[in-house]
Scaffold this motif. Sequence first.
Motif, mmCIF file in Angstrom:
data_model
loop_
_atom_site.group_PDB
_atom_site.id
_atom_site.type_symbol
_atom_site.label_atom_id
_atom_site.label_comp_id
_atom_site.label_asym_id
_atom_site.label_seq_id
_atom_site.Cartn_x
_atom_site.Cartn_y
_atom_site.Cartn_z
ATOM 1 N N PHE A 1 0.900 -1.158 0.000
ATOM 2 C CA PHE A 1 0.000 0.000 0.000
ATOM 3 C C PHE A 1 0.937 1.205 0.000
ATOM 4 N N ALA B 1 2.491 -4.653 3.159
ATOM 5 C CA ALA B 1 1.579 -5.326 4.092
ATOM 6 C C ALA B 1 1.757 -6.836 4.023
ATOM 7 N N LYS C 1 -3.236 -10.551 7.801
ATOM 8 C CA LYS C 1 -4.177 -11.678 7.639
ATOM 9 C C LYS C 1 -5.329 -11.292 6.711
ATOM 10 N N HIS D 1 -8.359 -14.339 15.899
ATOM 11 C CA HIS D 1 -7.401 -13.923 16.933
ATOM 12 C C HIS D 1 -7.311 -14.990 18.000
HETATM 13 N N1 LIG Z 1 -6.097 -0.052 2.102
HETATM 14 C C1 LIG Z 1 -5.001 0.073 2.866
HETATM 15 N N2 LIG Z 1 -4.177 1.120 2.751
HETATM 16 C C2 LIG Z 1 -3.057 1.240 3.499
HETATM 17 N N3 LIG Z 1 -2.661 0.338 4.429
HETATM 18 C C3 LIG Z 1 -3.446 -0.731 4.592
HETATM 19 C C4 LIG Z 1 -4.658 -0.937 3.834
HETATM 20 N N4 LIG Z 1 -5.219 -2.103 4.232
HETATM 21 C C5 LIG Z 1 -4.411 -2.599 5.189
HETATM 22 N N5 LIG Z 1 -3.347 -1.787 5.415
HETATM 23 C C6 LIG Z 1 -2.257 -2.012 6.359
HETATM 24 O O1 LIG Z 1 -1.694 -3.284 6.087
HETATM 25 C C7 LIG Z 1 -1.355 -3.954 7.291
HETATM 26 C C8 LIG Z 1 -2.061 -5.302 7.347
HETATM 27 O O2 LIG Z 1 -3.457 -5.098 7.519
HETATM 28 P P1 LIG Z 1 -4.468 -6.299 7.720
HETATM 29 O O3 LIG Z 1 -5.840 -5.724 7.830
HETATM 30 O O4 LIG Z 1 -4.229 -7.300 6.661
HETATM 31 O O5 LIG Z 1 -3.994 -6.872 9.114
HETATM 32 P P2 LIG Z 1 -4.639 -8.006 10.034
HETATM 33 O O6 LIG Z 1 -3.544 -8.964 10.308
HETATM 34 O O7 LIG Z 1 -5.872 -8.527 9.405
HETATM 35 O O8 LIG Z 1 -4.976 -7.170 11.325
HETATM 36 P P3 LIG Z 1 -6.173 -7.298 12.410
HETATM 37 O O9 LIG Z 1 -5.888 -8.552 13.158
HETATM 38 O O10 LIG Z 1 -5.971 -6.075 13.239
HETATM 39 O O11 LIG Z 1 -7.457 -7.314 11.650
HETATM 40 C C9 LIG Z 1 -1.755 -3.022 8.424
HETATM 41 O O12 LIG Z 1 -0.599 -2.330 8.876
HETATM 42 C C10 LIG Z 1 -2.748 -2.078 7.782
HETATM 43 O O13 LIG Z 1 -2.723 -0.819 8.402
#
Ligand SMILES: Nc1ncnc2c1ncn2[C@@H]1O[C@H](COP(=O)(O)OP(=O)(O)OP(=O)(O)O)[C@@H](O)[C@H]1O
Length: 353
Positions: free
Chosen positions: A15, A20, A44, A194
């Motif tokens: 991103f 990510a 994830k 989680h």
């Molecule tokens: N559209 C976007 N633009 C910029 N950064 C993003 C975007 N989507 C996700 N991110 C970033 O990418 C990283 C991974 O996000 P993701 O939602 O996949 O994490 P996750 O493991 O599912 O987290 P959680 O357990 O909190 O849901 C994070 O740092 C998030 O801020």
Amino acid sequence: MAEPLVVFDNVVKRFGTFEAVKRMNFEIREGEFLAFMGPSGCGKTTTLRMLAGLEQPTEGDIRLAGKSLVDVKPHERDTPMVWQSLALFPFLNARENVEFGLKMRGLDKPTRRKKALDWLERMGIGEFAERDVNALSGGQRQRVALARALVTEPKILLLDEPLSALDAHLVIRMQGVLTKLQRELGITFVYVTHSQSEAFAMADRVVIMSKGEIAQIGSARDIYRTPASRFVAEFVGRNNIFAGSVNAAGNVETAAGTFTLDGKAKPGEQVSFVVAADVVSLSTTRPTATNSFTAQLISEEFVGSMVTLFFEAPGGTEVKVQVQERLLEGIPREAGETLWLSFDPSHAHVLKG
Ligand SMILES: Nc1ncnc2c1ncn2[C@@H]1O[C@H](COP(=O)(O)OP(=O)(O)OP(=O)(O)O)[C@@H](O)[C@H]1O
């Protein structure tokens, strides 16, 4: 061997400049229950969104049943995949929400109705079929959402924290319902959670992610018994981690004591190793076992018939012992009590990195 159902081939997702997801390679087998776990923000949901076609990989390829998904719109795919979403239609009641996907597929009204009621029943919420979804509790809505996703019997079901709004007792029940259905219907489940107990109880394999990378992928047992790194060992949490230097005799000198690892450590090395909480034995007198040490009981925690005892060993080392409560007869359990702990060298797993 046939191509796995899903292949992530060197997938990267950026991103802007933020990575990510960093070069992910893994496969999902047909009919498998794969769970993703990891700290918040580890990537994830982004991984799941790429599989769903809601996000495009910046680099690499995702193949579904042998065909590249990149640049193929979700509705143009021939492998039905459903994203279980909690966003229900507020203007439809529970049954109508479940029927919606079937209506889109052109099923006649009586068949739709029967299937929807059947699935609401399976989810244990048949009595709320005609109720407005706004008048349902969070947990009831979550089960309507599950029924809505399952009623179409997709080949792949993507689930992001589907049980997070349920009470503990319902979570256990729904875990049973979901795993049974998954096996019966042969649907491939890709599941983000989680909850370690949820992932470990339900999934065939668990993917532990850290900062956009796969830290380990394997069965619950592999991950628990042989964590690939200190990160995984700490994340799993039910492990005891010891660290020290290996003396000339090949024994590891730690703050808690000197332990033999059956040749798994080389003299002169600095090593960390894990011993799972459920393989540590307890006694009131010095055991004959090789690796024994004393520790002071700090507290205990119950989950069902299992009890986890928290100890402090010399050097401030925290040691957890997990045991069936009925096996603790004759062991004093007052905080401050000093007991003997021991483990077999075969249960020690040396960590890499
Ligand atoms: N559209 C976007 N633009 C910029 N950064 C993003 C975007 N989507 C996700 N991110 C970033 O990418 C990283 C991974 O996000 P993701 O939602 O996949 O994490 P996750 O493991 O599912 O987290 P959680 O357990 O909190 O849901 C994070 O740092 C998030 O801020």
